[in-house]
Design a protein around this motif. Structure first.
Motif: not given
Lengths: 472, 472, 472
Positions: A195-201, A438-444, C449-452, A73-80
Motif C-alpha cells: 500500500g505504500l509502494s507509491k509513497g505516503h502523503a 497511520d504510518c509516519f504520523d506522531d498522532e498514533l 520542503p513545501s512548508d517553506f 519527517f514533518r509529522y513524525y518528529g516526536f516518534s523519530g
C-alpha cells in the motif's frame, strides 16, 4: 490503544527478567570493584579514564545524533526522536546482559565496567541502524521486539566472528554496519507494505525537521572519530583511527555536496543528501581504520564511499523498493551496506599489503592473528621488541584475507536470516503494526500539542482559493 | 520598562562588588599558579586533566541541557532558554566567591582552580532546579535575586553538612536535589498566584518546543554519569558512579515510557513524562552512587525513583497546588524531591550494609568518617594497606546512618526556611513580578520576531468557521 | 543553475589536487606511526590523549556552534548551517596541507597527527569568522573560493608572525580574531551592495531561528575554554587559560544582558545581543589567557570586551555600512575586531608587567622568547630549575611588547590586503554571486520542503484584512 497494554506488559516482563539476571550474574569488573584496589593500585590508571571519554562521545551520537537524524519527517518528529531514545535505552541494558554472557563471562559472573557499556552502545548502534529501514512503519512495541531479538543474534555473530573466525574490523564495518544493514533489510522485506509502494502523503519533511536532522548529522559527524576508534588498541592505533575517520569524512562531505548539485534537475542541493551521504566516509574507512593505509587512502575511501552511497540512494533504493519488495526507509543499504562492502574490501587490501617494513614489529599487535603461535621461536624474538605481545595464530596475510572474506559472508548471512525471522515475529498480529494510513504520523502514539492539528490545515489552505489570491 | 533600570542596576552593583572581592580575595590555586611549578612538576599530572573533562560535561548539562529543557512552553522559549543562561552565568561567578570563602579559603585568599568551577556548577544546578518551580512566573531580576540569596544559603548548608555532620553524598541527592527542591517549593509557596490556580492559556507546548525540550532531556541524560561522578574519589569509585548512574537512567527511562502509556486515557505517550520522568533514575542513584551497591540495586533504584516521580506528577503536584498553595511549575518535587528522598534512604541502607568483606580496606576511603581516628592503632594497620588513608572519626555504620538522617532533615529545614525568606524578598514590590496575565509570555521581556504575533492568530483561526470548513 | 556546474567542477578539481598532494607529501607523525613504536613506548603517553579531547571540543564549536549561530535568518537557515558545514570541511582538509607545508614539513613530508587537525580547525575558525561578514550574500562556490585563498594567506601570516616576529598569543586574539575580522571586512568592502544599503525584506529572524542561534551561542560558550587553551603549554598554563576564559565569559554575559536592556527603547532584551555580545569575553581574554594576569583581570576584560562589542553593534557597524561601504553582516568587527584589539593591548600590558617574582622561573617557558639565548650562562642556571627549558632570544619585556605591536599591525595589514584581493576574485562574473533580490533566501540553493513557501503567505495574510478581523 496500541500502547496502553502491550508496551507496559513488555516493559514489565523484561524488567523482571533483567532484575533476575542482573541480580544473579552481573558484578563489577576489577576496575570497578573496591575490593580489588590495594596499595599498588594507582587510581588514575583505572580503565575508566581510557574508556569513558570515548563512551561519552558515542553516547552523544546514539542519543542526540541518531535521535535528531531520525526526526526528519514533518509529522513524525516526536516518534523519530523518542522511539530512538526508548529503543536505545532498552537495547543497552539488554546488550549488557547478552554480550556479557558472550564476552565478559567467567566463573559464573558477568564482569561489568565502562568497557562493557562501550560494547553495548555498539550493539545499540546496530539496532538503531536496522531501525532506520522501518522508520515510520513500526510501533514502539515492534521496535522493542526488534531489539530483543537482534541483540542476541548480533551477539552470537559477533562472538563467532571474533572468537572463531578472528578478524580485523576496528571501526565495525563488517560487524556493525554490514550486520545492521542486512538485518534491517531482512526485517523490512518481511514487513513489506504494498500500500505504500507509491509513497505516503506524510512522507515529507518540513523546514524545521530538515534543520533538526542536519543537527543530528553534525553530531554524528563530529564524534565519528571517537566511534571508529573507541575499541582499537591504545596509542598510535587509536591515533590513526581518529585521523583516518576525520579525513574520510572531510572528503566524503565535499563530494556529497558536489554530487547533490550536479544530479539535481535545477542544480540545487537536496537536504537528504546532506543529512546522509556526507557521513558515508565514516563507514568506509572503518575496516582499515587503524592500519597504516596512509592518509591519502582514507581520503580516497571517503570519496568512493560517498559516491557509492549517493548513487545507491538515487538508483538502487528505488530499484529495491520496486522490484524486490525492500522498502528501505532511511536508505541504510546505501549508508551502511554499500559503504560497508567497500570498507571490507579495502580492509582486505590493507591486510594483503601490510608488511613489517611499514608497521615495524607492532604489525603483530594490529594483526594479532598473524603473530606467531605459542612456542614459535619467532614469538620470543618479537617479544623482545614488544614485551606484551600475545601469541597469535601464525596466519599469513593471504590466510587472514580469506578469514575476513569468510566473516563478511557469514555476517551477511546471519544478519539476513536473523532479520527475516525477526520480521516475521514483528508481523504477528498482536504486535499491532500501524495501518498504512497511520504510518509516519506522531498522532498514533502521542498526545499532540494543539498546533500539530493545524499543520494539515495550512496545507489545505495553501492549496485553496484564498491562498492563491493572497499568494498571487 | 521592567528591565530597563532594574536589571542594569543589579548587574552593575554586583559587578562592582565582585570586582572588589575577586581583586582582594581570589588567587590561583597551586595547580594553576606558574610559580608553584618546578623541576619536579609533571605538567600532565596537573589537576586540570582530572577535573576538566567532567567540568565540560557538566557545562553542557547546565547551559544546553537545562536551557533546552526549560524552553518547553510554546510562548516562553526565549525566556526559558535565555534566563537559564543569565541565571547560570551569574550564579557561577557568585558561587566561586561564596563557596570559595567556605571551602577554598585559607591565609586570607580564595584559591581558584577548575575544581572550584565544578563546585560552582553544582551550586548552579541547585539554583536552576529551584528556578524550575517558578518558571514562567518570575522576571530576570527576580531570578538573579533568587540566585543571589540561594547561593549563600546553600553554601552555608553545604559547609555545615560536609564539615560538621559529615556525610556520604557523592551524587548530591541530599545537598543538591533535596536542597534545591525544598528551597524552590519555599519560594513558590510565597509567590503563590491564586489567579493561576486554574491554569493559564499560555501554559501549553508546541510541536517544536516539545522537541527542543526532549533534546534538553537527552543532553542531561547523556552527561548525567559525569555529573554524578564529578566529585567522587578517583579510580574505582568514579568508575562505579558512572556505571550506576547509567544503569539507573536506563531502567528509569523504559519504566517512564511504560507508565506514561498505561496511565494515559487513550494509551498514548505524554511528552512531559518523557521530558522529565525518564531522568528520575539519575537522581535516585545519587546518594549511594559510589558505593558497592551492586548493579542490580542501581537498576531497581531507577525503577523506584521513576515510579515515585511519575505518580508525583500525576497526583501529588495537583494536590500540592490545590490544597497547599504550592504551584510547582516544572514539578521539581517529583523529579528532585521524591527521588532525592528515595536516594537518601537507599544511601542509608547502603551505609548500614557496607562491610569490609565487600569493600576491602578501601571501605575507609569511601566512608571516610568510619576510618579510625588519629592515634588509633587500627589506623596504622590500615595505612599499611592503603598508604594515603586519612584518619577519620571512627564512626560505626549505625552512627554514620544517623548522621545521614540528621543531614537530610537539616538540609530540608534550611532549604525550606531559606526558600521562604527568598520568596518574600522576591515578592517585594520593586522586584516587578509579572502580572498573572503576562506570565508564560516572552513578549514581556523580549523584542519578538514578527512571526511570534502570528501564533495566536493561528489559534484564533483554527477555532474559526473558516478552519472548520477547510478541516472538515 | 548556479551550482550544477560550478560547485562540482570546483570540488572535482580540488579533490584531484588534494589527492595528488596528500599522496606525495602527507605521512603520519611519530605518534601516529606504527613503526615508531617500540618496547619503550607507552601507548597512553601518545600525544593523541593530550590533543584529542580539546580537538573534539573545538569540533563541536566549529560544526554545531557556528552552524547553529549562522542559521539565525528566517529564510536562510539551511544555507547558514549547511554552507558552514561545507566550508568547514573544505577548509580543514585544505589547511592540513597548507599549514602542513609551513609548520609540519621536514625531509620532504608533512607529518600528520591530531595536533595538525587542531591547527587546521583554527584556520577553519578564521575562515568561518570571515564568512560571517558576507553571510547571506554569497553562494557556496564563492565561499569555497574564500576558503581557498584565505587559508594560504592566513598560513603565511601565521608562519611569519610565529617564526619571525615571535609573539605570545595563546588564545589567538591576534592571529585568529584580528586576522579573520579584517580579512572579512576587506572581502565585504569589495562585495559592497549599494542595493542592500537600506536592508532587505528577508533580513529577519523567526522564533525558531532565534532559538537555534542561541543554541549555537551556548555551544560556543560552553566549549570556548577548550578553544582558548587547546594550544597553550600543558599544565598550569592550560589550567589558567581555562579559568580566565570561563571567568571572562561569565562577566561578559551578564554585562551583555544589562546593556541590552538599558539601551533598548522599551527596556526589553534583544536576541541578537544575547547571541553575539555575550561571547565577547572569550575573545577578549585571548592574548593573555595563559599568563598570570589574576582572575579579576579576566573578569574586567570580559566586561570591557563586552561593552566595546555592544556599542560597536549599536554605533560602529551602522557607521561603517553607511559611510565606508563595509556591510558587515554578522558584525564580526564588533565580536572579533574590537575585542581582538582590546585583547592584544591587554596582552602587551601583561607582558610588560610580567616578573619572575610572579611567575617563578617558568616565566621563561610562557614567554619563551624572553629566555636567555643559547650559550648564555643564565640559561644554564635556569635549566637547573626547569630541565627542559629551551634557549630563547633574550628579549626584554619592552622588546617583546614591541614585537607584539609589530605583529598586530602586520596581521591587520596582511589580512586587509588579502581580504581585498580575495573579494575581487569572489566578485568575478563566473562566481555567480546571488542577485540582491536573491540574498538571504535558501530557495536559491536548495530544494525546499513545501512548508517553506507558506511562510511568506502567512506574512501576507497577517497584514491582510482577514487577519485584522481575527486579531482584533
Amino acid at each position: 490503544m496500541n500502547l496502553k497494554v502491550r508496551l507496559p506488559v513488555f516493559v514489565l516482563v523484561m524488567e523482571v527478567v533483567m532484575i533476575a539476571l542482573y541480580a544473579v550474574f552481573v558484578t563489577y569488573d576489577d576496575n570497578a570493584n573496591a575490593k580489588m584496589q590495594n596499595n599498588e593500585t594507582n587510581p588514575m590508571d583505572n580503565s575508566v579514564y581510557r574508556d569513558y571519554p570515548f563512551f561519552a562521545d558515542v553516547q552523544v551520537m546514539i542519543f542526540i545524533g541518531f535521535g535528531c537524524l531520525l526526526a526528519f519527517f514533518r509529522y513524525y518528529g516526536f516518534s523519530g526522536m523518542v522511539f530512538n531514545f526508548l529503543t536505545a535505552t532498552f537495547t543497552i541494558q539488554w546488550a549488557i546482559l547478552i554480550q556479557g554472557f558472550f564476552q565478559f563471562y567467567h566463573d559464573g559472573k558477568i564482569y561489568l565496567g565502562v568497557v562493557n557499556l562501550v560494547n553495548a552502545e555498539f550493539a545499540c548502534a546496530v539496532v538503531l541502524i536496522s531501525f532506520g529501514a522501518v522508520l515510520g512503519k513500526t510501533g514502539p512495541v515492534q521496535l522493542l521486539v526488534l531489539a530483543l531479538l537482534e541483540v542476541p543474534i548480533f551477539s552470537v555473530t559477533e562472538w563467532v566472528v571474533l572468537k572463531y573466525i578472528r578478524i580485523n574490523d576496528a571501526g565495525g564495518s563488517i560487524l556493525i554496519h554490514l550486520f545492521a544493514c542486512y538485518f534491517g533489510l531482512g526485517v523490512t522485506f518481511v514487513l513489506y507494505r504494498p500500500g505504500l509502494s507509491k509513497g505516503h502523503a506524510k512522507e515529507i519533511t518540513s523546514y524545521h525537521s530538515d534543520i533538526l536532522s542536519v543537527m543530528g548529522t553534525l553530531f554524528l559527524w563530529v564524534f565519528w572519530p571517537s566511534f571508529n576508534s573507541a575499541l582499537t588498541l591504545k596509542g598510535d592505533d587509536q591515533h590513526r583511527a581518529i585521523l583516518h575517520t576525520f579525513i574520510g569524512l572531510c572528503s566524503s562531505t565535499i563530494t556529497a555536496f558536489a554530487l547533490s548539485a550536479v544530479f539535481n534537475k535545477r542544480g540545487k542541493l537536496t537536504m537528504a543528501d546532506i543529512q546522509n551521504v556526507t557521513l558515508a566516509g565514516g563507514v568506509t574507512v572503518g575496516a582499515s581504520v587503524d592500519m597504516m593505509i596512509s592518509p591519502v587512502a582514507a581520503y580516497c575511501l571517503g570519496i568512493m564511499g560517498c559516491t557509492a552511497c549517493f548513487f545507491g540512494y538515487r538508483y538502487l533504493s528505488p530499484f529495491l523498493a520496486r522490484h524486490m519488495k525492500i522498502q528501505d526507509q532511511c536508505g541504510i543499504h546505501n549508508l551502511h551496506g554499500l559503504t560497508g562492502l567497500i570498507s571490507s574490501t579495502a580492509g582486505i587490501c590493507a591486510i594483503l599489503l601490510a608488511t613489517e617494513e611499514t608497521y615495524g614489529p607492532s604489525m603483530y599487535q594490529i594483526f594479532a592473528h598473524r603473530a606467531p603461535p605459542e612456542g614459535d621461536p619467532r614469538l620470543l624474538e618479537l617479544q623482545m621488541q614488544i614485551p606484551g605481545l600475545k601469541p597469535g595464530l601464525g596466519r599469513s596475510a593471504q590466510e587472514q584475507a580469506l578469514y575476513q572474506l569468510a566473516a563478511i559472508f557469514s555476517t551477511i548471512a546471519a544478519a539476513t536470516v536473523g532479520g527475516l525471522i525477526t520480521g516475521f515475529v514483528m508481523k504477528l498480529p498482536f504486535m499491532a503494526s500501524p495501518s498504512d494510513g497511520d504510518c509516519f504520523d506522531d498522532e498514533l502514539f502521542f498526545d499532540m500539542p494543539s498546533d500539530f492539528n493545524m499543520i494539515p490545515f495550512f496545507k489545505l489552505l495553501s492549496q485553496s482559493a484564498v491562498f492563491q489570491i493572497f499568494h498571487a
